[in-house]
Every structure is written in C-alpha cells, then in structure tokens.
Motif scaffolding. Sequence first.
Motif, mmCIF file in Angstrom:
data_model
loop_
_atom_site.group_PDB
_atom_site.id
_atom_site.type_symbol
_atom_site.label_atom_id
_atom_site.label_comp_id
_atom_site.label_asym_id
_atom_site.label_seq_id
_atom_site.Cartn_x
_atom_site.Cartn_y
_atom_site.Cartn_z
ATOM 1 N N ILE A 69 -5.447 3.169 -7.584
ATOM 2 C CA ILE A 69 -5.038 3.190 -6.182
ATOM 3 C C ILE A 69 -6.269 3.116 -5.275
ATOM 4 O O ILE A 69 -6.219 2.535 -4.203
ATOM 5 C CB ILE A 69 -4.128 4.404 -5.846
ATOM 6 C CG1 ILE A 69 -3.406 4.185 -4.510
ATOM 7 C CG2 ILE A 69 -4.905 5.701 -5.856
ATOM 8 C CD1 ILE A 69 -2.442 3.017 -4.469
ATOM 9 N N TYR A 70 -7.382 3.671 -5.717
ATOM 10 C CA TYR A 70 -8.629 3.582 -4.949
ATOM 11 C C TYR A 70 -9.014 2.114 -4.760
ATOM 12 O O TYR A 70 -9.359 1.687 -3.659
ATOM 13 C CB TYR A 70 -9.758 4.349 -5.648
ATOM 14 C CG TYR A 70 -11.067 4.262 -4.908
ATOM 15 C CD1 TYR A 70 -11.347 5.136 -3.869
ATOM 16 C CD2 TYR A 70 -12.019 3.304 -5.245
ATOM 17 C CE1 TYR A 70 -12.549 5.052 -3.157
ATOM 18 C CE2 TYR A 70 -13.220 3.214 -4.554
ATOM 19 C CZ TYR A 70 -13.477 4.087 -3.511
ATOM 20 O OH TYR A 70 -14.664 3.994 -2.812
ATOM 21 N N GLY A 96 0.806 -1.228 0.000
ATOM 22 C CA GLY A 96 0.000 0.000 0.000
ATOM 23 C C GLY A 96 0.833 1.269 0.000
ATOM 24 O O GLY A 96 0.379 2.315 0.455
ATOM 25 N N ASN A 97 2.043 1.207 -0.527
ATOM 26 C CA ASN A 97 2.977 2.332 -0.507
ATOM 27 C C ASN A 97 2.597 3.386 -1.555
ATOM 28 O O ASN A 97 2.771 3.174 -2.753
ATOM 29 C CB ASN A 97 4.398 1.812 -0.752
ATOM 30 C CG ASN A 97 5.457 2.879 -0.600
ATOM 31 O OD1 ASN A 97 5.276 4.022 -0.980
ATOM 32 N ND2 ASN A 97 6.591 2.469 -0.047
ATOM 33 N N LEU A 98 2.078 4.518 -1.082
ATOM 34 C CA LEU A 98 1.622 5.576 -1.992
ATOM 35 C C LEU A 98 2.779 6.253 -2.713
ATOM 36 O O LEU A 98 2.653 6.619 -3.876
ATOM 37 C CB LEU A 98 0.839 6.636 -1.212
ATOM 38 C CG LEU A 98 -0.613 6.295 -0.912
ATOM 39 C CD1 LEU A 98 -1.242 7.360 -0.027
ATOM 40 C CD2 LEU A 98 -1.416 6.139 -2.201
ATOM 41 N N ARG A 119 -7.530 -3.401 0.405
ATOM 42 C CA ARG A 119 -6.753 -3.403 1.658
ATOM 43 C C ARG A 119 -7.621 -3.422 2.919
ATOM 44 O O ARG A 119 -7.356 -4.195 3.825
ATOM 45 C CB ARG A 119 -5.778 -2.223 1.682
ATOM 46 C CG ARG A 119 -4.886 -2.178 2.909
ATOM 47 C CD ARG A 119 -3.719 -1.241 2.722
ATOM 48 N NE ARG A 119 -3.130 -1.388 1.399
ATOM 49 C CZ ARG A 119 -2.371 -2.408 1.026
ATOM 50 N NH1 ARG A 119 -2.049 -3.347 1.879
ATOM 51 N NH2 ARG A 119 -1.917 -2.487 -0.204
ATOM 52 N N ASN A 165 -6.249 0.490 -2.274
ATOM 53 C CA ASN A 165 -6.134 1.014 -0.920
ATOM 54 C C ASN A 165 -7.457 1.282 -0.217
ATOM 55 O O ASN A 165 -7.493 1.313 1.006
ATOM 56 C CB ASN A 165 -5.259 2.272 -0.900
ATOM 57 C CG ASN A 165 -3.776 1.921 -0.883
ATOM 58 O OD1 ASN A 165 -3.399 0.756 -1.008
ATOM 59 N ND2 ASN A 165 -2.932 2.919 -0.721
ATOM 60 N N GLU A 166 -8.551 1.467 -0.978
ATOM 61 C CA GLU A 166 -9.835 1.765 -0.340
ATOM 62 C C GLU A 166 -10.814 0.588 -0.389
ATOM 63 O O GLU A 166 -11.762 0.547 0.385
ATOM 64 C CB GLU A 166 -10.491 2.990 -1.000
ATOM 65 C CG GLU A 166 -9.617 4.235 -1.027
ATOM 66 C CD GLU A 166 -9.228 4.738 0.367
ATOM 67 O OE1 GLU A 166 -10.065 4.626 1.284
ATOM 68 O OE2 GLU A 166 -8.092 5.212 0.524
#
Length: 139
Positions: free
Chosen positions: A54-55, A24-26, A62, A58-59
């Motif tokens: 990424i949504y 999850g590394n932005l 994850r 990570n949303e």
Amino acid sequence: MMETMTENNKAVVRRFNEEVIAQGNLQSFYELMDEEFVNRSAPEGMSNGADGMIYFFNEILRPAMPDIQVTIHQQVAEGDLVTTRKTISGTQTGALLGIPATGRAVNIDVIDIVRVKDGRYFEHWGITTLSDVMSQLQN
C-alpha cells in the motif's frame, strides 16, 4: 466448483486493481489483504508485507500520478493463482522516485501472479516496466 473458485479469484484481483490501485481505497485494501500476505517481488529495502504494497501505491505512485488508471488486458486463472496482464497509466504531475514532475503520460506494463486464499491476497509475484519508464522520464 473449480470454475466458480477461479472466477471468484479473478474478481478479487479485478477489485484490487480497480479499488486499491486506481482509487486508493484503504478499506478495500484491508478487506482484500490476508494478514500473512507476502509480496515476493518487493523491491530491495521495502517491506514485503501488505504495508509495503500500500505504501508503493498510495505514497509513491498516487502522488506522482493522481489520475492513475488500471487497464486489465487479460486474466488467466488456475487453482488459487490469478495471472493478470495490465497497464497502470497516468500523467506524471508529481515527483516519481526522485524524478521531478514532467507532465508526461506514463504507461507501466505489468504482469503479475496473485495467490488468492479465502478471497484475499495471500502471495504476489510481478514483473513491470517501471524501470524502463523511469529512464524514459529522465530523458
């Protein structure tokens, strides 16, 4: 020369899978995404740009599977394209797309193709077993 490019491109895709999907590394995400990135397999109603990608990880994924892991089984590269066969796995301890936590092991099989441009994700196509997994979790 060509061999080096394909190996470098495979390394970019491995890094994305390890650092972005698994961890999850932005920062890695933004380093690895081209500003003109297009996800050709974005679900209907979801952005086909980097923000949609990424949504999803990570949303949606994850929070449902905090112990997420990515296992790369195979990578094949030609020119600027990298095809990866992998499994995204974890334990469903949170809600996943409307399905309450089950505590069950989840294994999503994925085959994706990424076009890499200057060391960054430029284009993506993918096929996953996510819909099969969703129906299994409902039973």
